[in-house]
Design a protein around this motif. Structure first.
Motif, PDB file in Angstrom:
ATOM      1  N   TYR A  28       0.909  -1.085  -0.042  1.00  0.00           N
ATOM      2  CA  TYR A  28      -0.039   0.014  -0.094  1.00  0.00           C
ATOM      3  C   TYR A  28       0.989   1.165  -0.044  1.00  0.00           C
ATOM      4  N   GLU A  66      -8.248  -4.255  -4.665  1.00  0.00           N
ATOM      5  CA  GLU A  66      -7.277  -4.772  -3.619  1.00  0.00           C
ATOM      6  C   GLU A  66      -7.833  -5.691  -2.577  1.00  0.00           C
ATOM      7  N   PHE A 105      -5.525   3.341  -5.439  1.00  0.00           N
ATOM      8  CA  PHE A 105      -5.584   1.914  -4.944  1.00  0.00           C
ATOM      9  C   PHE A 105      -6.877   1.557  -3.977  1.00  0.00           C
TER      10      PHE A 105
END
Length: 380
Positions: A28, A66, A105
């Motif tokens: 991350y 993710e 993300f």
């Protein structure tokens, strides 16, 4: 402060502070930047806490790529033949670098289109990397479709793999195979050995012979369990994940007399009741044997050959020497496409072939010596 925020750095090109951390195999990173180190550190701690909370939540399914990738990796780790650490890292890297490419993300899966995936894959340095990252992303979306059932669209499905020209794998000659089998240690260590493992038989020769008789990949033999052996019907079931979706495929292999003798002896000498091959030094099953062939080839004074080369040898032998139909060989190898099987065929000079009617009996060991049904005068 520095110990608490150790994954923080100052990006000179943008004159901002940035952070990065890993959690459960996923990487991350911040999406912008911060004016001070403290701001970056607090943001990193907050981001990590949000990830932990989401990870602990039961019964909820996140729709970001993710979170889906994380669930997919966890599922792969809990399978009967779990993914290894390198495989987990590579799959996580494929998703992580794609999200970094997209600059988001927290990208929702339903917002990802085929053009996005294709544009990202074109940034890969070579065709092999293109194909590997394509496969990882494809499997992640298939997991979202088949298991999580949160979408019915796979943006990777219509993206074709690129042609990769691999170096031709070395197919050992009959002479090299026999030298390697003879070199492989199949004896108990000396009774005078001080090793606590002195009563344990070496696995080297058995591993090679079982790869030959079962026409298996090295990993399929190393992960073989006793429950995969049907003594009554004399069937060995090898399992592979060499499929597009990594779902386990079972391939039944008839057990001939020679393979039966090896398995019976290993059963009688077993130290535990689950795995056919067991690493007594680590008290765990083997996952791979990376140094074995390097040592054997050097000792036998032959070319550098890997364990997978034995599959090429036995495929060529069955087709050239025994004239076995290619579709039958394909089923034994477990190939989905006959073109893959054709890639295992290697021309062998007649002087290097062993004339025999079947595999059975060709690799027998009697009092430390090999008996070859039809001796080739060119073999030692």
């Amino acid at each position: 402060m520095e110990k608490k925020y150790k994954h923080i750095w100052f990006a000179k090109d943008r004159a901002v502070w940035r952070y990065e951390f890993q959690f459960k195999g996923m990487r991350y990173r911040d999406q912008g930047g911060f004016q001070t180190q403290r701001e970056a550190g607090l943001a990193a701690l907050d981001h990590k806490e949000r990830i932990r909370i989401e990870y602990r939540m039961v019964g909820t399914i996140g729709t970001t790529l993710e979170s889906i990738s994380r669930r997919h990796l966890d599922a792969l780790s809990k399978e009967e033949n779990p993914i290894n650490k390198d495989g987990r890292v590579n799959k996580a890297r494929a998703v992580g670098t794609f999200l970094a490419f997209m600059g988001d993300f927290d990208l929702e899966i339903h917002k990802i289109m085929e053009a996005d995936i294709k544009a990202y894959l074109e940034t890969r340095p070579n065709n092999d990397s293109f194909n590997r990252y394509r496969t990882s992303l494809f499997q992640t979306f298939e997991y979202a479709i088949d298991v999580l059932k949160i979408t019915n669209y796979n943006p990777v499905a219509k993206i074709k793999r690129k042609l990769v020209e691999h170096d031709e794998r070395i197919c050992p000659t009959a002479r090299e195979v026999f030298l390697l089998i003879q070199t492989a240690n199949d004896n108990f260590p000396s009774p005078t050995s001080k090793s606590k493992f002195k009563k344990i038989r070496s696995d080297e020769r058995d591993l090679i012979l079982m790869i030959l008789y079962a026409m298996a990949r090295p990993g399929e033999i190393l992960k073989l369990k006793w429950e995969d052996i049907s003594w009554g019907s004399r069937i060995l079931t090898k399992k592979t994940k060499k499929t597009k979706t990594r779902k386990i495929k079972k391939i039944p292999i008839p057990i001939n007399n020679d393979l039966y003798a090896i398995l019976k002896r290993r059963w009688e000498e077993r130290q535990q009741d689950e795995w056919v091959f067991w690493n007594h030094k680590t008290n765990r099953p083997y996952t791979r044997r990376p140094k074995l062939m390097r040592k054997l080839c050097k000792k036998a004074k032959v070319r550098k050959i890997d364990l997978h080369g034995f599959r090429h040898f036995i495929t060529t032998k069955l087709s050239n020497d025994h004239k076995i139909a290619l579709p039958a060989v394909q089923k034994l190898l477990g190939h989905a496409s006959i073109k893959t099987t054709q890639g295992y065929m290697h021309p062998v000079d007649a002087t290097q072939q062993i004339a025999a009617n079947s595999l059975e009996g060709e690799f027998n060991v009697i009092e430390g010596e090999f008996t070859i049904l039809s001796q080739d005068p060119n073999l030692p």
